[in-house]
Design a protein around this motif. Structure first.
Motif, mmCIF file in Angstrom:
data_model
loop_
_atom_site.group_PDB
_atom_site.id
_atom_site.type_symbol
_atom_site.label_atom_id
_atom_site.label_comp_id
_atom_site.label_asym_id
_atom_site.label_seq_id
_atom_site.Cartn_x
_atom_site.Cartn_y
_atom_site.Cartn_z
ATOM 1 N N PRO A 1 0.824 -1.221 0.000
ATOM 2 C CA PRO A 1 0.000 0.000 0.000
ATOM 3 C C PRO A 1 0.855 1.267 0.000
ATOM 4 O O PRO A 1 0.494 2.257 -0.649
ATOM 5 C CB PRO A 1 -0.820 -0.132 1.294
ATOM 6 C CG PRO A 1 -0.947 -1.611 1.500
ATOM 7 C CD PRO A 1 0.375 -2.182 1.032
ATOM 8 N N ALA B 1 -12.869 -5.386 -10.332
ATOM 9 C CA ALA B 1 -13.388 -5.467 -8.959
ATOM 10 C C ALA B 1 -14.015 -6.821 -8.678
ATOM 11 O O ALA B 1 -14.076 -7.249 -7.529
ATOM 12 C CB ALA B 1 -14.412 -4.362 -8.722
ATOM 13 N N LYS B 2 -14.510 -7.499 -9.733
ATOM 14 C CA LYS B 2 -15.236 -8.742 -9.428
ATOM 15 C C LYS B 2 -14.659 -9.991 -10.079
ATOM 16 O O LYS B 2 -14.997 -11.100 -9.662
ATOM 17 C CB LYS B 2 -16.715 -8.600 -9.774
ATOM 18 C CG LYS B 2 -17.015 -8.026 -11.136
ATOM 19 C CD LYS B 2 -18.535 -7.817 -11.250
ATOM 20 C CE LYS B 2 -18.914 -7.242 -12.585
ATOM 21 N NZ LYS B 2 -20.339 -6.957 -12.700
ATOM 22 N N PRO C 1 -4.525 -8.109 -4.593
ATOM 23 C CA PRO C 1 -4.006 -6.847 -4.063
ATOM 24 C C PRO C 1 -2.494 -6.734 -4.261
ATOM 25 O O PRO C 1 -1.759 -7.702 -4.039
ATOM 26 C CB PRO C 1 -4.381 -6.906 -2.577
ATOM 27 C CG PRO C 1 -5.591 -7.774 -2.533
ATOM 28 C CD PRO C 1 -5.372 -8.819 -3.609
ATOM 29 N N THR D 1 -6.178 -3.149 -4.909
ATOM 30 C CA THR D 1 -5.982 -2.949 -3.470
ATOM 31 C C THR D 1 -6.968 -3.854 -2.726
ATOM 32 O O THR D 1 -7.815 -4.504 -3.347
ATOM 33 C CB THR D 1 -6.260 -1.484 -3.057
ATOM 34 O OG1 THR D 1 -7.676 -1.253 -3.124
ATOM 35 C CG2 THR D 1 -5.541 -0.499 -3.982
ATOM 36 N N GLU D 2 -6.865 -3.870 -1.401
ATOM 37 C CA GLU D 2 -7.786 -4.690 -0.595
ATOM 38 C C GLU D 2 -9.230 -4.269 -0.834
ATOM 39 O O GLU D 2 -10.154 -5.070 -0.688
ATOM 40 C CB GLU D 2 -7.447 -4.562 0.902
ATOM 41 C CG GLU D 2 -6.097 -5.156 1.289
ATOM 42 C CD GLU D 2 -6.042 -6.685 1.184
ATOM 43 O OE1 GLU D 2 -7.113 -7.309 1.036
ATOM 44 O OE2 GLU D 2 -4.926 -7.230 1.226
ATOM 45 N N SER D 3 -9.426 -3.000 -1.225
ATOM 46 C CA SER D 3 -10.802 -2.528 -1.442
ATOM 47 C C SER D 3 -11.146 -2.420 -2.932
ATOM 48 O O SER D 3 -12.068 -1.713 -3.308
ATOM 49 C CB SER D 3 -11.018 -1.192 -0.728
ATOM 50 O OG SER D 3 -9.992 -0.294 -1.063
ATOM 51 N N GLY D 4 -10.374 -3.125 -3.791
ATOM 52 C CA GLY D 4 -10.712 -3.158 -5.212
ATOM 53 C C GLY D 4 -9.758 -2.333 -6.049
ATOM 54 O O GLY D 4 -8.743 -1.830 -5.547
ATOM 55 N N SER E 1 -7.934 0.609 -7.997
ATOM 56 C CA SER E 1 -7.739 2.033 -7.744
ATOM 57 C C SER E 1 -7.008 2.619 -8.952
ATOM 58 O O SER E 1 -5.949 2.128 -9.341
ATOM 59 C CB SER E 1 -6.900 2.209 -6.470
ATOM 60 O OG SER E 1 -6.537 3.557 -6.304
#
Ligand code: MG
Length: 261
Positions: A7, A141-142, A201, A245-248, A250
């Motif tokens: 990150p 993302a998916k 990620p 990233t861990e949240s999709g 970026s």
């Protein structure tokens, strides 16, 4: 093998990416009939220098070292156009691709712009190419593997009756502009064989669909860099540097508020 970034490293790459976005915005503000592609490139070069960044494209090895800070490709030119004295005219489209290294980290992005009023079918080409990049980022993302994204990109372009360029692909990016893996915008034989990769990620890739109005085939122009469509019809190119990233996904080359054209 692709290298996964932390990150903290991705945050550093975002700084380079934002500068690339700003350079493209600056360049785009100059687009109008009568300006030369060399003048646009000079502004990008000046912008990077003013912000302490190194232009990535200058000196890239090839038939001759690439001589400019951006690739500028007009109308039937697909990618790798050399900026020069050519002046834009109303109705042209212009693809600007540029990248920089800031504090040792790279960013790379491209967009195609209209010069004044353009033919509605050329407008549609620009919209489809921008949309297929958006689609790819959403799918990251998916989906779990790149081949799933590439399959959908190819299908989307075909559904819109255009063709995906197969001679050039996207790439991993980090400390260098071109790293593993290769990132095709279609299901290539390389992808089928051994080139597929997981969307995990830390992965950072430049996703860059090139879409032609007619044939997917390209030919090299006499300057030995510029790639143009084999049938002389228009081509468009959009690119973003994207980190998982861990949240999709970026978009590292997005604008300050996350905008992506
Ligand atoms: Mg690239």
């Amino acid at each position: 093998m692709e290298i996964l970034r932390s990150p903290r490293e991705i945050a550093e790459m975002r700084k380079a990416g934002l500068l690339v976005w700003e350079a493209l915005e600056q360049a785009a503000s100059l687009i109008q009939p009568g300006i030369s592609t060399a003048e646009i490139d000079a502004e990008i070069d000046r912008f990077f220098a003013a912000h302490g960044a190194v232009p990535l494209f200058k000196g890239v090895p090839g038939p001759v070292p690439f001589p400019a800070s951006s690739c500028i490709s007009v109308n039937d030119q697909v990618v790798h156009g050399i900026p020069g004295p050519r002046k834009l005219v109303e109705g042209d489209i212009i693809s600007i691709d540029t990248g920089c290294k800031l504090n040792g980290w790279c960013g790379d992005a491209a967009a195609t712009y209209a010069v004044g009023r353009i033919h509605p079918e050329v407008r549609r080409l620009l919209e489809v190419t921008r949309s297929v990049l958006d689609l790819a980022i959403r799918l990251m993302a998916k989906c779990t593997r790149w081949s799933q994204v590439a399959y959908e990109m190819e299908a989307y372009v075909k559904k819109n009756r255009f063709s995906v360029v197969e001679a050039f692909v996207g790439h991993g990016i980090g400390r260098e502009m071109h790293e593993d893996p290769q990132v095709p915008n279609f299901v290539s034989s390389q992808l089928r064989r051994s080139g597929d990769f997981a969307l995990v990620p830390g992965l950072v890739i430049a996703v860059e669909p090139m879409v032609n109005m007619g044939t997917k085939r390209v030919r090299t122009q006499p300057d030995r860099w510029t790639q143009a469509t084999a049938d002389g019809r228009a081509s468009a190119h959009f690119e973003h540097t994207v980190a998982m990233t861990e949240s999709g996904p970026s978009v590292l080359t997005a604008g300050p508020n996350g905008e992506t054209w």
